[in-house]
Design a protein around this motif. Structure first.
Motif: not given
Length: 355
Positions: A211-225
């Motif tokens: 779950x944490x790995x998904x949250x980090x990747x999603x934040x850096x890529x999808x949310x912040x770009x």
């Protein structure tokens, strides 16, 4: 009563040994120990990061060479570059630029130098993605050296960093997050879910890592770009990093009990993160750190993530072997000595909970 009072009054202060033993039974003893440990940890933390990152200096820069580099001007240019950088430029000759650029993709070299027109012109291809600090040094130094020698130097960045990561630090930050949250999660399981059995503890560590790995990747890529990630590969690397970090603390908690934070912090943060090559490329790190870092979880995580993002199709197995080795070691130590881990449930309690 009067007799007892007279004896007490004449007894004087307790012996020094008794006072020391009494002090160790008070809460002031562990508080004092922690105070000294925290002070030492603060100094070590600042010292390790300052030593490795404050003044990065090149030690050895692998460089591909093609063309007429063996002529006098070519040798003079490389010698002048070494002198200007105060480092060794390790030369790797290639027959063609294509082969030299493939060496960049394989992360075997950091730049390609080609001398043309009987030494009057030179082309220097750097790779910002291989190491922003190394590419910056070469970009600044090579034209100045060429000017002194009468060689016109043109510099190209053939593999630049992504727009949202101009300094090449984003991968270091996401890996740092995975490392720290990984062992902090294991600490919290030990505090708030103390009664987990060994199997349950490993499974919950794997669960929060996913779950944490998904949250980090999603934040850096999808949310912040900030980074355009190969999502599945980056997620798996981050999840594996978090799991390894959590199990490393669990291993040390099994071996050292309440003092487990000391070796965990030392291995993962004091030594591991500064030597990972994420903030400062490994040719600019002090030599021992550049060698050690690749064998520790933070360095393996940065290497795997760096290749996944900037050198797609050229992933290496070594960082995954390092992460897998640490996962196997920590899980094995925890399982073999699980009876020493400060947690778990008695068998009778587990039986009673079953329906």
């Amino acid at each position: 009563m009067a007799h007892l009072s007279e004896n007490d009054a004449g007894a004087g202060p307790p012996p020094r040994g008794h006072r020391w033993a009494a002090f160790r039974q008070t809460p002031f003893w562990p508080a004092t120990v922690l105070m000294l440990i925290l002070a030492a940890a603060a100094g070590l933390f600042a010292g390790s990061y300052t030593y490795s990152m404050a003044n990065p200096t090149p030690r050895l820069i692998p460089t591909a060479v093609v063309g007429q580099y063996e002529q006098d001007r070519g040798r003079a240019f490389l010698a002048g570059l070494e002198k200007a950088l105060d480092t060794s430029v390790r030369v790797h000759p290639y027959r063609t630029r294509t082969a030299a650029h493939e060496a960049i993709e394989q992360q075997e070299v950091f730049a390609v130098f080609e001398l043309r027109d009987d030494g009057r012109n030179a082309v220097l291809d750097v790779s910002g993605a291989s190491g922003a600090s190394v590419a910056e040094l070469l970009t600044e130094t090579a034209p100045a050296v060429g000017e002194k020698l009468g060689v016109h130097v043109t510099v190209h960045d053939v593999n630049p960093l992504q727009e949202g990561d101009p300094r090449g630090l984003a991968i270091f930050y996401v890996s740092l997050a995975a490392v720290i949250i990984g062992f902090v999660g294991a600490i919290q399981l030990s505090v708030h879910a103390r009664s987990l059995t060994p199997v349950e503890r490993i499974l919950f560590t794997a669960a929060y890592a996913l779950l944490g790995g998904f949250a980090i990747a999603a934040t850096v890529d999808w949310l912040l770009g900030a980074l355009d990630l190969p999502f599945a590969e980056s997620w798996s690397i981050l999840a594996l990093t978090m799991f390894v970090s959590g199990m490393v603390f669990t291993m040390f908690n099994t071996l050292f009990g309440r003092w487990a934070m000391l070796p965990t912090w030392g291995l993962m943060v004091i030594i591991g993160n500064p030597s990972s090559g994420g903030a400062v490329s490994w040719p600019l790190l002090p030599s021992p750190l550049g060698l050690i870092g690749r064998w520790l979880p933070p360095g393996a995580s940065v290497n795997a993530q760096h290749t996944a993002v900037y050198f797609q199709g050229h992933q290496h197995v070594f960082p995954f072997l390092v992460l897998g080795g640490w996962a196997l070691l920590s899980c094995t130590v925890f399982w073999v000595w699980r009876h020493r881990h400060p947690g778990g449930r008695e068998k009778s309690a587990v039986t009673a909970e079953e329906p």
